[in-house]
Design a protein around this motif. Structure first.
Motif, PDB file in Angstrom:
ATOM      1  N   LEU A 117      -4.500  -0.889  23.743  1.00 30.59           N
ATOM      2  CA  LEU A 117      -3.789   0.311  23.301  1.00 30.59           C
ATOM      3  C   LEU A 117      -4.651   1.134  22.344  1.00 30.59           C
ATOM      4  CD1 LEU A 117      -1.211   2.022  23.165  1.00 30.59           C
ATOM      5  CD2 LEU A 117      -0.402   0.518  21.333  1.00 30.59           C
ATOM      6  N   ALA A 118      -5.331   0.436  21.395  1.00 29.42           N
ATOM      7  CA  ALA A 118      -6.199   1.143  20.451  1.00 29.42           C
ATOM      8  C   ALA A 118      -7.336   1.849  21.178  1.00 29.42           C
ATOM      9  CB  ALA A 118      -6.752   0.161  19.422  1.00 29.42           C
ATOM     10  N   ALA A 119      -7.919   1.166  22.171  1.00 28.11           N
ATOM     11  CA  ALA A 119      -9.008   1.781  22.938  1.00 28.11           C
ATOM     12  C   ALA A 119      -8.515   2.980  23.741  1.00 28.11           C
ATOM     13  CB  ALA A 119      -9.633   0.743  23.866  1.00 28.11           C
ATOM     14  N   SER A 120      -7.303   2.880  24.291  1.00 28.79           N
ATOM     15  CA  SER A 120      -6.771   3.989  25.081  1.00 28.79           C
ATOM     16  C   SER A 120      -6.461   5.200  24.202  1.00 28.79           C
ATOM     17  CB  SER A 120      -5.511   3.548  25.829  1.00 28.79           C
ATOM     18  OG  SER A 120      -4.484   3.183  24.917  1.00 28.79           O
ATOM     19  N   LEU A 121      -5.975   4.966  22.973  1.00 25.89           N
ATOM     20  CA  LEU A 121      -5.711   6.065  22.055  1.00 25.89           C
ATOM     21  C   LEU A 121      -7.010   6.762  21.654  1.00 25.89           C
ATOM     22  CD1 LEU A 121      -2.986   4.574  19.669  1.00 25.89           C
ATOM     23  CD2 LEU A 121      -2.689   6.412  21.326  1.00 25.89           C
ATOM     24  N   ASN A 122      -8.056   5.979  21.510  1.00 27.27           N
ATOM     25  CA  ASN A 122      -9.347   6.541  21.121  1.00 27.27           C
ATOM     26  C   ASN A 122      -9.934   7.418  22.233  1.00 27.27           C
ATOM     27  OD1 ASN A 122     -11.471   6.548  19.022  1.00 27.27           O
ATOM     28  ND2 ASN A 122     -12.725   5.646  20.630  1.00 27.27           N
ATOM     29  N   ALA A 123      -9.496   7.169  23.472  1.00 25.48           N
ATOM     30  CA  ALA A 123     -10.006   7.956  24.596  1.00 25.48           C
ATOM     31  C   ALA A 123      -9.329   9.320  24.709  1.00 25.48           C
ATOM     32  CB  ALA A 123      -9.809   7.191  25.903  1.00 25.48           C
ATOM     33  N   VAL A 124      -8.243   9.525  23.964  1.00 19.64           N
ATOM     34  CA  VAL A 124      -7.542  10.814  24.017  1.00 19.64           C
ATOM     35  C   VAL A 124      -8.358  11.855  23.244  1.00 19.64           C
ATOM     36  CG1 VAL A 124      -5.421  12.048  23.423  1.00 19.64           C
ATOM     37  CG2 VAL A 124      -5.317   9.650  24.137  1.00 19.64           C
ATOM     38  N   PRO A 125      -8.669  13.004  23.835  1.00 22.52           N
ATOM     39  CA  PRO A 125      -9.462  14.032  23.127  1.00 22.52           C
ATOM     40  C   PRO A 125      -8.732  14.556  21.888  1.00 22.52           C
ATOM     41  CG  PRO A 125      -9.340  14.488  25.483  1.00 22.52           C
ATOM     42  CD  PRO A 125      -8.357  13.395  25.209  1.00 22.52           C
ATOM     43  N   ILE A 126      -9.517  14.918  20.867  1.00 21.91           N
ATOM     44  CA  ILE A 126      -8.931  15.434  19.635  1.00 21.91           C
ATOM     45  C   ILE A 126      -8.164  16.725  19.905  1.00 21.91           C
ATOM     46  CG2 ILE A 126      -9.446  16.271  17.310  1.00 21.91           C
ATOM     47  CD1 ILE A 126     -11.870  14.463  17.289  1.00 21.91           C
ATOM     48  N   VAL A 127      -8.671  17.533  20.838  1.00 16.24           N
ATOM     49  CA  VAL A 127      -7.999  18.807  21.136  1.00 16.24           C
ATOM     50  C   VAL A 127      -6.618  18.574  21.739  1.00 16.24           C
ATOM     51  CG1 VAL A 127     -10.120  20.139  21.410  1.00 16.24           C
ATOM     52  CG2 VAL A 127      -9.190  18.904  23.368  1.00 16.24           C
ATOM     53  N   ALA A 128      -6.403  17.396  22.341  1.00 17.34           N
ATOM     54  CA  ALA A 128      -5.068  17.076  22.857  1.00 17.34           C
ATOM     55  C   ALA A 128      -4.190  16.464  21.769  1.00 17.34           C
ATOM     56  CB  ALA A 128      -5.193  16.108  24.041  1.00 17.34           C
ATOM     57  N   LEU A 129      -4.828  15.741  20.831  1.00 19.38           N
ATOM     58  CA  LEU A 129      -4.065  15.120  19.748  1.00 19.38           C
ATOM     59  C   LEU A 129      -3.558  16.149  18.746  1.00 19.38           C
ATOM     60  CD1 LEU A 129      -6.091  11.896  18.807  1.00 19.38           C
ATOM     61  CD2 LEU A 129      -3.750  11.983  19.676  1.00 19.38           C
ATOM     62  N   ALA A 130      -4.370  17.185  18.494  1.00 20.11           N
ATOM     63  CA  ALA A 130      -4.046  18.141  17.441  1.00 20.11           C
ATOM     64  C   ALA A 130      -2.673  18.790  17.609  1.00 20.11           C
ATOM     65  CB  ALA A 130      -5.144  19.205  17.353  1.00 20.11           C
ATOM     66  N   PRO A 131      -2.321  19.337  18.794  1.00 22.15           N
ATOM     67  CA  PRO A 131      -0.982  19.945  18.927  1.00 22.15           C
ATOM     68  C   PRO A 131       0.151  18.938  18.758  1.00 22.15           C
ATOM     69  CG  PRO A 131      -2.432  20.617  20.727  1.00 22.15           C
ATOM     70  CD  PRO A 131      -3.116  19.504  20.023  1.00 22.15           C
ATOM     71  N   ILE A 132      -0.084  17.702  19.247  1.00 21.15           N
ATOM     72  CA  ILE A 132       0.972  16.681  19.139  1.00 21.15           C
ATOM     73  C   ILE A 132       1.198  16.305  17.682  1.00 21.15           C
ATOM     74  CG2 ILE A 132       1.582  14.316  19.748  1.00 21.15           C
ATOM     75  CD1 ILE A 132      -0.062  14.692  22.323  1.00 21.15           C
ATOM     76  N   MET A 133       0.113  16.057  16.945  1.00 23.86           N
ATOM     77  CA  MET A 133       0.234  15.661  15.543  1.00 23.86           C
ATOM     78  C   MET A 133       0.797  16.797  14.696  1.00 23.86           C
ATOM     79  SD  MET A 133      -0.460  12.591  15.575  1.00 23.86           S
ATOM     80  CE  MET A 133      -1.239  11.370  16.637  1.00 23.86           C
ATOM     81  N   ASN A 134       0.452  18.031  15.051  1.00 20.06           N
ATOM     82  CA  ASN A 134       1.011  19.168  14.330  1.00 20.06           C
ATOM     83  C   ASN A 134       2.517  19.272  14.559  1.00 20.06           C
ATOM     84  OD1 ASN A 134       0.645  21.827  12.848  1.00 20.06           O
ATOM     85  ND2 ASN A 134       1.555  22.544  14.756  1.00 20.06           N
ATOM     86  N   LEU A 135       2.963  18.949  15.772  1.00 22.54           N
ATOM     87  CA  LEU A 135       4.390  18.978  16.091  1.00 22.54           C
ATOM     88  C   LEU A 135       5.128  17.886  15.326  1.00 22.54           C
ATOM     89  CD1 LEU A 135       6.607  20.273  17.873  1.00 22.54           C
ATOM     90  CD2 LEU A 135       6.065  18.547  19.606  1.00 22.54           C
ATOM     91  N   TRP A 136       4.491  16.723  15.170  1.00 23.16           N
ATOM     92  CA  TRP A 136       5.126  15.598  14.482  1.00 23.16           C
ATOM     93  C   TRP A 136       5.093  15.740  12.964  1.00 23.16           C
ATOM     94  CZ3 TRP A 136       3.098  10.609  17.427  1.00 23.16           C
ATOM     95  CH2 TRP A 136       3.602  10.629  18.736  1.00 23.16           C
ATOM     96  N   PHE A 137       3.942  16.180  12.427  1.00 23.63           N
ATOM     97  CA  PHE A 137       3.744  16.169  10.973  1.00 23.63           C
ATOM     98  C   PHE A 137       3.626  17.566  10.368  1.00 23.63           C
ATOM     99  CE2 PHE A 137       1.942  12.226  12.688  1.00 23.63           C
ATOM    100  CZ  PHE A 137       2.619  11.283  11.939  1.00 23.63           C
ATOM    101  N   SER A 138       3.975  18.609  11.086  1.00 21.51           N
ATOM    102  CA  SER A 138       3.843  20.008  10.674  1.00 21.51           C
ATOM    103  C   SER A 138       2.367  20.359  10.492  1.00 21.51           C
ATOM    104  CB  SER A 138       4.650  20.292   9.398  1.00 21.51           C
ATOM    105  OG  SER A 138       4.007  19.754   8.262  1.00 21.51           O
ATOM    106  N   ASP A 139       2.089  21.511   9.909  1.00 15.66           N
ATOM    107  CA  ASP A 139       0.706  21.959   9.818  1.00 15.66           C
ATOM    108  C   ASP A 139       0.056  21.605   8.481  1.00 15.66           C
ATOM    109  OD1 ASP A 139       2.186  23.611   8.257  1.00 15.66           O
ATOM    110  OD2 ASP A 139       1.265  25.483   8.941  1.00 15.66           O
ATOM    111  N   GLY A 140       0.617  20.660   7.753  1.00 13.66           N
ATOM    112  CA  GLY A 140       0.038  20.225   6.483  1.00 13.66           C
ATOM    113  C   GLY A 140      -1.071  19.217   6.680  1.00 13.66           C
TER     114      GLY A 140
END
Length: 275
Positions: A117-140
């Motif tokens: 699971l950790a390896a699969s998460l690391n394979a996700v591009p940062i550009v794909a993670l950024a919108p998801i994390m912004n949706l979860w944790f706001s833009d702070g």
């Protein structure tokens, strides 16, 4: 006669000491000389001529230096902001990765899935993670810390797991011969043996955390080096944009050197630290 023998020995000691000093300075002088040569060629526009670049595309080092001096206050403020995101995210991601490694070692059948699971998460591009994390944790700051956490977890999990399992069978047999409990084997053998691998992962994560924080700021942020770099490019302030790149590189190198120093302090008993 003894004085003559003593006089014959002293001249030989001086070249030996000089050779040792030159050998110690070699790893510093060679890259330093190469860096000075590169910057000189850059300033003389040799790099521009080779790659057919204009100064507005690649500013001269002197222009970048002036931009750093003129914007030193904002650069210092934004560097601290980005470093805070990088350090907190790296510490959290490394801690989670270490816990995954512990679980995978203690319960191989169940814990191995955590490594996958950790390896699969690391394979996700940062550009794909950024919108998801912004949706979860706001833009702070929390969204960038989450991005860095995800991008640094896999390196620690994989390296620490390797260190916990690559132990000397004789050492393991010795622990069992003393009727050591499973917790004691983990504490005194597996975890200690994993420390060189842990610090290797931490040194990898110093650069990965800076990349994650800066790229995350490109998308959703109102502060930080990534935000300033993105805005500078949009308004064609290339010297300021390159100032962000230079400052980020310096911060990353210092972060790495701090981790390398901690490695020498905490695992000075390891053979790799006796070179």
């Amino acid at each position: 006669m003894e004085m003559l023998e003593h006089a014959a020995v002293v001249p030989e000691a001086v070249p030996a000491a000089g050779a040792r000093k030159a050998k110690a300075l070699g790893p510093v002088l060679i890259p330093l000389s190469a860096g000075i040569l590169f910057i000189t060629l850059w300033q003389m526009k040799v790099i521009h001529a080779l790659f057919n670049l204009k100064t507005f595309q690649l500013p001269l080092p002197s222009a970048i230096g002036r931009a750093m001096l003129d914007n030193r206050e904002i650069l210092w403020s934004y560097t601290r902001y980005t470093l805070t995101e990088a350090v907190l995210g790296m510490l959290l991601g490394s801690a989670l990765g270490f816990c995954v490694a512990l679980a995978a070692t203690a319960w191989p059948k169940w814990g191995a899935g955590g490594l996958l699971l950790a390896a699969s998460l690391n394979a996700v591009p940062i550009v794909a993670l950024a919108p998801i994390m912004n949706l979860w944790f706001s833009d702070g700051m929390g969204s960038r810390i989450a991005i860095v956490t995800v991008t640094t977890m896999a390196a620690m999990a994989i390296n620490a797991h390797k260190g916990m399992n690559m132990i000397d069978p004789l050492a393991l047999d010795l622990m069992y011969s003393y009727a050591a409990k499973k917790q004691e084997v983990f504490r005194y053998l597996r975890i200690v043996n994993s420390l060189p691998y842990v610090f290797s992962a931490l040194k990898i994560n110093t650069t990965a955390s800076m990349i994650g924080a800066i790229v995350g700021e490109f998308f959703f942020s109102s502060r930080g080096l990534g935000y300033l770099l993105s805005n500078s490019i949009k308004v064609a302030k290339m010297p300021l944009g390159w100032s962000c790149i230079v400052v980020a590189a310096i911060a990353g190198v210092l972060f790495y050197l701090i981790m390398e120093r901690l490695e020498k302090v905490f695992i000075k008993w390891h053979s790799s630290q006796r070179i």
